[in-house]
Design a protein around this motif. Sequence first.
Motif, PDB file in Angstrom:
ATOM      1  N   ILE A  76       0.886  -1.068  -0.028  1.00  0.00           N
ATOM      2  CA  ILE A  76      -0.214  -0.023  -0.035  1.00  0.00           C
ATOM      3  C   ILE A  76       0.815   1.398   0.009  1.00  0.00           C
ATOM      4  O   ILE A  76       1.703   1.432   0.764  1.00  0.00           O
ATOM      5  N   ASP A  77       0.625   2.248  -0.972  1.00  0.00           N
ATOM      6  CA  ASP A  77       1.065   3.461  -0.960  1.00  0.00           C
ATOM      7  C   ASP A  77       0.321   4.628  -0.168  1.00  0.00           C
ATOM      8  O   ASP A  77       1.096   5.354   0.798  1.00  0.00           O
ATOM      9  N   SER A  78      -0.890   4.462  -0.227  1.00  0.00           N
ATOM     10  CA  SER A  78      -1.873   5.505   0.486  1.00  0.00           C
ATOM     11  C   SER A  78      -3.130   5.122   1.102  1.00  0.00           C
ATOM     12  O   SER A  78      -3.763   4.012   0.394  1.00  0.00           O
ATOM     13  N   ILE A  79      -3.840   5.656   1.805  1.00  0.00           N
ATOM     14  CA  ILE A  79      -5.218   5.526   2.312  1.00  0.00           C
ATOM     15  C   ILE A  79      -5.543   6.948   2.194  1.00  0.00           C
ATOM     16  O   ILE A  79      -5.268   7.722   2.870  1.00  0.00           O
ATOM     17  N   GLY A  80      -6.635   6.963   1.272  1.00  0.00           N
ATOM     18  CA  GLY A  80      -7.033   8.202   1.175  1.00  0.00           C
ATOM     19  C   GLY A  80      -7.870   9.101   2.127  1.00  0.00           C
ATOM     20  O   GLY A  80      -8.330   8.534   3.019  1.00  0.00           O
ATOM     21  N   GLU A  81      -8.011  10.352   1.873  1.00  0.00           N
ATOM     22  CA  GLU A  81      -8.671  11.249   2.926  1.00  0.00           C
ATOM     23  C   GLU A  81     -10.315  10.752   2.920  1.00  0.00           C
ATOM     24  O   GLU A  81     -10.886  10.361   2.009  1.00  0.00           O
ATOM     25  N   SER A  82     -10.660  10.800   4.391  1.00  0.00           N
ATOM     26  CA  SER A  82     -12.004  10.176   4.647  1.00  0.00           C
ATOM     27  C   SER A  82     -12.436   8.778   4.505  1.00  0.00           C
ATOM     28  O   SER A  82     -13.432   8.438   4.225  1.00  0.00           O
ATOM     29  N   ALA A  83     -11.559   8.030   3.796  1.00  0.00           N
ATOM     30  CA  ALA A  83     -11.677   6.690   3.556  1.00  0.00           C
ATOM     31  C   ALA A  83     -11.864   5.921   4.929  1.00  0.00           C
ATOM     32  O   ALA A  83     -11.445   6.275   5.929  1.00  0.00           O
ATOM     33  N   ILE A  84     -12.733   4.760   4.643  1.00  0.00           N
ATOM     34  CA  ILE A  84     -12.981   4.128   5.993  1.00  0.00           C
ATOM     35  C   ILE A  84     -12.767   2.532   5.623  1.00  0.00           C
ATOM     36  O   ILE A  84     -12.939   1.858   4.572  1.00  0.00           O
ATOM     37  N   ILE A  85     -11.810   1.996   6.563  1.00  0.00           N
ATOM     38  CA  ILE A  85     -11.296   0.527   6.611  1.00  0.00           C
ATOM     39  C   ILE A  85     -12.057  -0.089   7.410  1.00  0.00           C
ATOM     40  O   ILE A  85     -11.900   0.187   8.828  1.00  0.00           O
ATOM     41  N   GLY A  86     -12.821  -1.248   6.936  1.00  0.00           N
ATOM     42  CA  GLY A  86     -13.709  -1.668   7.602  1.00  0.00           C
ATOM     43  C   GLY A  86     -13.011  -2.754   8.724  1.00  0.00           C
ATOM     44  O   GLY A  86     -12.038  -3.081   8.737  1.00  0.00           O
ATOM     45  N   ALA A  87     -13.473  -2.894   9.850  1.00  0.00           N
ATOM     46  CA  ALA A  87     -13.030  -3.878  11.059  1.00  0.00           C
ATOM     47  C   ALA A  87     -12.555  -5.111  10.491  1.00  0.00           C
ATOM     48  O   ALA A  87     -13.381  -5.844   9.916  1.00  0.00           O
ATOM     49  N   GLY A  88     -11.647  -5.535  10.877  1.00  0.00           N
ATOM     50  CA  GLY A  88     -10.849  -6.971  10.552  1.00  0.00           C
ATOM     51  C   GLY A  88     -10.430  -6.854   8.847  1.00  0.00           C
ATOM     52  O   GLY A  88     -10.130  -8.180   8.488  1.00  0.00           O
TER      53      GLY A  88
END
Length: 217
Positions: A177-189
Amino acid sequence: MPKEIYLLGVGHSTPFFAELAEACGYRVAGLYHYNDDRTGQTDHGFPILGSFNDLYSSNIEGKNFMLTMGNMEIKREVSRELLHRKGVIPSLVHPNAVISRFAKISDCGVLVCSSCEIHSDAIVGEGCVLWPQVVIGHNTQLHEYVFCGPKAYVGAYIEVYDQAFIGQCSVCISGKIDSIGESAIIGAGAVVTKSVPPNVIVKGNPAKITKVQRGEG
């Protein structure tokens, strides 16, 4: 004598964050709720002194505040108002968190809970919240007001943009992964194996986009 601090936001996590403040050497002098509904009540023995508007109408210069609300957009807005009025929002790092001496943590509003790890050359920006047992890998940067749920693992060399939400027990894999964008949501697990665009929700193993939020597409 311990320094006094006031908590903003009254809810289920109030005692949790009060204990973090106490572990960091502060005395919780009182709470403020977003409206007047609970003024004069107590929560876990702490007096609810008034609403946010009551607070803004008083002289807060030099006083310490801890913002406990889960909505990071509201947290940013309230932080700006407090700082404009010369309030102080210290960063609080639990004594048993393991922080590399080469890591950089903003001195404004960061909350690092028990048993977290922040590795070398990681950067944690203003207002970020790390719940217990979060791991931030080396050379990773959390921009402002990022939320990391309990036991979230954010691997090395990842750029996490403003107000991203990293769900509990999720894994963001180093080197994938290079980036996780603004206001992104990564779900539990979730197990994240590639970069995440802004304003999306990803879930599953491997994580896939399940919803596009406002402002994207």
